[in-house]
Design an enzyme around this catalytic site. Sequence first.
Site, short mmCIF file in Angstrom:
data_model
loop_
_atom_site.label_atom_id
_atom_site.label_comp_id
_atom_site.label_asym_id
_atom_site.label_seq_id
_atom_site.Cartn_x
_atom_site.Cartn_y
_atom_site.Cartn_z
N ASP A 398 43.63 33.04 43.01
CA ASP A 398 44.17 34.01 42.05
C ASP A 398 45.69 34.07 42.25
O ASP A 398 46.28 33.25 42.95
CB ASP A 398 43.49 35.36 42.28
N ASP A 512 44.68 33.36 32.29
CA ASP A 512 44.34 34.78 32.31
C ASP A 512 45.41 35.56 31.54
O ASP A 512 46.46 35.01 31.15
CB ASP A 512 44.27 35.24 33.77
N GLU A 515 45.81 37.92 26.22
CA GLU A 515 45.50 38.66 24.98
C GLU A 515 46.70 38.74 24.02
O GLU A 515 46.45 38.84 22.82
CB GLU A 515 45.00 40.06 25.32
N ARG A 594 40.48 33.87 29.36
CA ARG A 594 39.97 35.23 29.17
C ARG A 594 39.92 35.60 27.69
O ARG A 594 38.94 36.12 27.20
CB ARG A 594 40.80 36.24 29.95
N ASP A 610 36.96 41.32 33.99
CA ASP A 610 37.03 42.06 35.26
C ASP A 610 35.91 43.09 35.37
O ASP A 610 36.12 44.30 35.21
CB ASP A 610 38.39 42.74 35.38
N HIS A 668 33.54 35.75 42.23
CA HIS A 668 34.96 36.16 42.27
C HIS A 668 35.06 37.62 42.66
O HIS A 668 34.22 38.43 42.26
CB HIS A 668 35.61 35.90 40.90
#
Length: 928
Positions: A398, A512, A515, A594, A610, A668
Site C-alpha cells: 500500500d 486507488d 473517483e 477502485r 474499504d 488486505h
Amino acid sequence: MKSYQKLTTAGPQLSTCRVEEEGAVSTPADREKLAPWWVGSGLLVTAVLLSAVTVWVLRQVSGGWPGPTAPPKCLLVPENHRFDCYPERSVVVTQELCESRGCCFIENTLPAGGKRGVPWCFYPPDFPSYTLDSLNQTALGMVGLLVRREKAYYPRDIKMLRLDVEFETDTRLHIKITDAANPRYEVPLEVPRAMKRAENPIYSLDFSRDPFGVLLRRRATGTVLLNTTVAPLIFADQFLQISTSLPSRFLYGLGEHRSTLLHNLDWNTLTLWARDVSPTESFNLYGAHPFYLLMEEGGDAHGVFLLNSNAMEVALQPAPGLTWRTIGGVLDFYIFLGPAPNMVIQQYQQVIGFPAMPPLWALGFHLCRWGYGSSNETWQTVRAMRNYQIPQDAQWNDIDYMDGYRDFTFDAQKFASLPSLVEDLHKHGQRYVMILDPGISSTNPHGSYWPFDEALRRGLFLNTTQGQPLIGQVWPGFTAFADFSNPDTHQWWLENLQHFHAHVPFDGLWIDMNEPSNFVDGSQDGCPPGELDSPPYTPAVLGDSLSAKTVCASAKQKTSVHYNLHNLYGLMEAKATASALIQIQGKRPFIISRSTFPSQGRYSGHWLGDNRSQWKDMYYSIPGLLSFSLFGIPLVGADICGFSGSTSEELCTRWMQLGAFYPFARNHNTQNEKAQDPTVFSPAARMAMKDVLLTRYSLLPFLYTLFHHAHLQGDTVARPLFFEFPQDVATLGLDRQFLWGRSLLVTPVLEPGVDSVMGYVPRGVWYDFYTGSSVNSSGEMLKMLAPLEHLNLHVREGAILPTQKPGTTSEATRGNPLRLIVALSQSATAWGDLFWDDGESLDTFERGSYSYLVFNVTQNIFTSTVLHVSTEATEVTIGTLSIFGVQDPPSKVLLNGQEKPFSYLDNQVLTVSDLGLSLSHGFSLQWL
C-alpha cells in the site's frame, strides 16, 4: 415509409403508433389498444372516476376537505403509481410549491426511519409532456421529432428533441433521445455500429403520440418490458427524466451500492456518482453502472443500459416502476432481450466490450496490508507464507512504500530492499503489485519531482475555470490531478511507469483513489459559483454536493468539463495504465481499480473497497461480486478478513474460505491493526486457510477456462443461482451462495458460532466436491455440516471439472498432473472443457497460441477431444479421472481399448489413476 396508425381510447385522449416489420400497417382490429397506466379498462376506471367525482362534489357541498383539496384526477392515481414531481431533498415540499409545478399534492404518513415513501407531490395524468410530431423510417429503424408545447419547470427546457431508434439485432434495441437543434455531450465510449436492420426481432415496439411514450413488448409472451407513458418526459439542459413501468419486482444491477443482490423497490433511490466512502448501505459508492437486469414472470430476462456518465439517480417504486434522472448528456438507451439472463449479460458486453483475459497468476492468492512499514517486514511475511507452504502468487504494498506518499517513488530508508524483494519474488515464481494514486504532489521544490514538473509543463492536469491546475489535498498533501481524458497524459503516465519499473520491476498495478478522491471539497479554494458546481438539481449524492470529497464539477479537462467526465475518471486511468503495462512488459496487464464504469472490464478488475472486519461485510461481499459479474467486470473480490477494524480468528477463517472463491482473492488489512495473513493464526485456523487455498489452486484450470469464456463471449465467472435456474423463483433472491460457472456451488458460513449452514440446493443431483457423495434435491433448503475447517462445495450433475494437483504458486501448479472430475447426470452423461495457454502472453486465443479440449461422457464412455492444440499442452499430463455417480460397480475399465486398474467406492465414485496422458492427445475411457 411510415407504418403507424392513429388510435383512440376510452378515457383521456391518447394516440399511438406501432412499429412492425417494414411495410406492414397495424390496425385497431389486430392489436390491443395502448394506453398509459392511468387509462384502465372500461367500467372499472369509469366507476372509480365517478366515485371520486361524487366524493369531491359532496366534499365541496359539505364544506370542503379536512385539509388541502385534491382534484379527482389526483385521487385516481394509486399510491404505488405516484411518480415524484418534486424530488429535491433539500426542500420541504408544500402544496404551494407542488402546485406551482402543476402537480398533485396529497399528504401521506411518513414511513418509519425517516425514509422517503409515497411522494406527496406527484404528476397528474394530464401533466404536459412531449408529443411525437413526426416519425419516419430509416435504414436501421426510424427517426422522430418530439415537441413540447408547454414549458417544464427546470431552466433551459429543450422544446424539440430528436428520437433515433435502431433495431440493431434481433435481441438488441437502441433508443436515443437528444436535442434536435444543438449538439450535447455524449459519453466517449466506443460502441458497435449496426450495419443493417434486425430481420426477426424478438420484440415489438409501439409509440404513444400524445403524450409521447415508448412501449416495448416481448413478442413471445406479450410482456410489456417498457412503458414510458407512466410519467412525463422532461428534457432540460441539466435535468433529464424518464420513467417506466416494470413487468416485475425482480431487478438487479444499478451499481455501485452496498445492498442485497435483489433491489428493494419500496421507494428506493440509487445514486450514481463516484465517491470515496467506505461501503455503506444507501450511499453512492466508488463506481457508476447505469445498467439493470430484470427477471420477468416465467424466467425470461431483459436488461436496460443508459449510456450516460453524468450524475444521476434511479428511483425505484413498488408499482413496480423506475425513474431515471440525470443532469446532463443525452438519453441513450440500449435494451437487451436475452431471453436468458446470461444472454442479457453477453448482449450487454457486446456493446461495452468483453473483459480482458487475465494472466493466470492474477487468479492466485494475493496478500497485502497498509502498514507493513518496511520492505523487510513485507519480505518477512512472504517468507512466513513460504515456510508454512501456504499458496501465494502476489505480494502487494500500500502507500507506505512511497517516499512522502508521492507516486513513482519509494522510501529509500524503510523500503531500501524493495528491489531485492521483488527479485526474490520473481525467483520463486511470485509477483509484485503496488498502489498508485492519481493525485500528484504539487508542493515539491521546482526540479525535484519530475512527475509534477513535467505534467505541469505539458498541461496535463485538471484545471480550474481560470485555467490553472486545480489543487486539492490527498495523501502527499496538496496535489494536482492527472487528466486521463488527454491522450498526452497517457504518454506521461507511461514514461513515469517506465522509469519506476527500471528500479522496481513490478508486475501489476493497483489504482486507488480514482473517483477522484479529494480530502477537501472541490479544491483548496472551494469551487466557483455557477450551474456546474451548483446545478438546478443535484441528485441524492452523499454530502449533498457534486464536489463533496472530490474535485469541482467545473474543472476543465481535455475532452469536456469534469461535470460530464467525473464518473469516467477511473475508467480513463485504467485504460492509460493497461496501455502502459502492455508497452512495458509485453504481457497481459494486471490492474485492480477502485472506481469503475461500463467497459472497465476491458482494462482492469475491481475490489469492493474499504470494507470492515465484520460478519455483515463478509455477507455483503457476495451481492457485490455478483453485481460486478453483471457489469462485465468478472475479476472482482473484497478485502478478505476485512480492511478496517480488527478481525477475529473465526471471522478470518470463514472469510478466507469464502474469499478463496472470489474470482480475485486478496487478503488486505489497514495500518495499526493486528496482522491477518494466514501465518499469524493458530495451527488449526492456519491449516483451514491453507487447505481452502489449495482447493482454489486445484481448481485453477476450471477457473481459468471460465475467464476464457468471459473474455470470448461475456459469460459470467461467479454467477447468481438464478442465472442457471431462472424458472425457479426460489433462486431469485439468493445472495448468500453463488456458482462458479454453471456447475460449482459455493455455500459459505456467514455467521459466527455455528457448525452448520443452511443452503439452497436447486433441483437435481449434486455431488460433494471432496467426496463425490450425491444428494438428489427437489429444489430445497438443506442443512449442511460446516465445522470451522470446512467449506461446502457441490458439483452439479452433468459437469466435468478440470482440476490440477495444487502447488504453492500458479506457476508451480500448472506443471502438475490434471485430475478430471466427472459428475454424471441422472442420464449418465456429462460435459466439460479446458482452455490452456502459456498463462501470460497477449492475445493467445486471437493468435491461435492455445489448446482447447472438450470432454464428454455418454453410454459409459469418457471422451477427450482436442479441438485446438499448442506446444504448452505437450508439457502437461492428465493423471486421474474421478467419476461421480457410477451406479453399478464396473467389472473393468478400458483406456483406449487397453484394460486399466481402477477403484470403486460405495458412494459410487469410480477413480482411474496413473493415466499419464498428454493433454495434447485425445483419448477415450470406458467402464463396463
